[in-house]
Design a protein around this motif. Structure first.
Motif, short mmCIF file in Angstrom:
data_model
loop_
_atom_site.label_atom_id
_atom_site.label_comp_id
_atom_site.label_asym_id
_atom_site.label_seq_id
_atom_site.Cartn_x
_atom_site.Cartn_y
_atom_site.Cartn_z
N GLY A 1 -15.48 -21.33 -41.50
CA GLY A 1 -15.64 -22.02 -42.77
C GLY A 1 -16.44 -23.30 -42.66
N ALA A 2 -16.71 -23.76 -41.46
CA ALA A 2 -17.41 -25.04 -41.30
C ALA A 2 -18.92 -24.82 -41.35
CB ALA A 2 -17.01 -25.67 -39.97
N ALA A 3 -19.42 -24.63 -42.57
CA ALA A 3 -20.84 -24.35 -42.77
C ALA A 3 -21.31 -23.16 -41.93
CB ALA A 3 -21.69 -25.58 -42.47
N ASN B 1 -24.91 -29.98 -47.10
CA ASN B 1 -25.52 -30.04 -45.77
C ASN B 1 -25.84 -28.67 -45.18
OD1 ASN B 1 -22.96 -29.15 -45.25
ND2 ASN B 1 -22.44 -30.76 -43.78
N TYR B 2 -25.66 -27.64 -45.98
CA TYR B 2 -25.93 -26.28 -45.50
C TYR B 2 -26.61 -25.51 -46.63
CZ TYR B 2 -25.03 -21.50 -43.92
OH TYR B 2 -25.15 -20.19 -43.55
N ARG C 1 -29.71 -26.23 -41.86
CA ARG C 1 -28.72 -27.29 -41.96
C ARG C 1 -29.42 -28.62 -42.13
NH1 ARG C 1 -26.44 -23.09 -39.56
NH2 ARG C 1 -24.24 -22.70 -39.97
N ARG D 1 -19.90 -29.05 -45.92
CA ARG D 1 -19.14 -28.53 -44.79
C ARG D 1 -17.81 -27.95 -45.28
NH1 ARG D 1 -19.11 -29.32 -39.37
NH2 ARG D 1 -17.09 -29.32 -38.34
#
Lengths: 114, 111
Positions: free
Chosen positions: A98-100, B31-32, B51, B95
């Motif tokens: 889940g962290a990008a 950020n993505y 990113r 994030r």
């Protein structure tokens, strides 16, 4: 390995009925997302699970929509008292943490409310 | 609220030409930035992502650029082929957060 799977692929129901849509994420993925895609539109976020808990349910349109992920793997999206406006493709996605991370989508369930 | 705008909504090019799709996002904490390709009746499939610590990324005929100051990012496809025809969606997220999708670009590549 197996990707994200969703069942059923198609669901036709009558206005006012209750439906359940199921998502099987990629094995080991802790993050699971539900989106809804109407014709000609981009997917719209509904709810995000991290493990068993709903980390963000801000996209659920109203209290007729509910989702669970009791064991941190399979998830079920439940819609009560369906309305014609609920007709759409419901997409599930999972990501490793889940962290990008990359979100991998399932094939979707096409829901039609008559 | 969070929003991603995508242009153009449709794009027709001749085989071999380049195609460019542009997106603008509103949430400065994003950020993505992934790009998905969706063929008719199929699931969205990731084609490339970037990113916020990178300004450009390339994978064969596909490249993505990011301008964080202007909150713009773009998809570039070179030497287009008929099999590139599909709907392309940009998206942005923070994030661990959900993806906010653009409205899509229908790309048609004519032989």
């Amino acid at each position: 390995g197996a990707g994200v799977s969703q069942t059923p692929s198609n669901k036709v129901t009558e206005k006012g009925k209750y439906v359940e849509l199921r998502c099987d994420p990629i094995s080991g993925h802790t993050a699971l997302y539900w989106y809804r895609q109407s014709l000609g539109q981009g997917p719209e976020f509904l709810i995000y699970f991290q493990g068993t808990g709903a980390a963000d349910d801000s996209g659920l349109p109203n209290d007729r929509f509910f989702a669970v992920r009791p064991e941190g793997s399979v998830s079920t999206l439940k819609i009560q008292r369906t309305e014609r406006g609920d007709s759409a493709v419901y997409l599930c996605a999972s990501s490793a943490t889940g962290a990008a991370d990359t979100q991998y989508f399932g094939p979707g369930t096409r829901l039609t409310v008559l | 609220g969070e929003n991603v705008e995508q242009h153009p909504s449709t794009l027709s090019v001749q085989e071999g030409d380049s195609a460019v799709i542009k997106c603008t996002y509103s949430d400065s904490a994003s950020n993505y930035f992934p790009w998905y390709k969706q063929e008719l009746g199929k699931r969205p499939q990731l084609i490339i992502d970037i990113r916020s610590n990178v300004g450009e990324k390339k994978d064969q005929r596909i490249a993505v650029t990011l301008n964080k100051t202007a909150k713009h990012f773009s998809l570039h496809i070179t030497e287009t082929q008929p099999e590139d025809s599909a709907v392309y969606f940009c998206a942005a997220s923070r994030r661990t957060d959900k993806l906010i999708f653009g409205t899509g670009t229908r790309l048609q590549v004519f032989p």
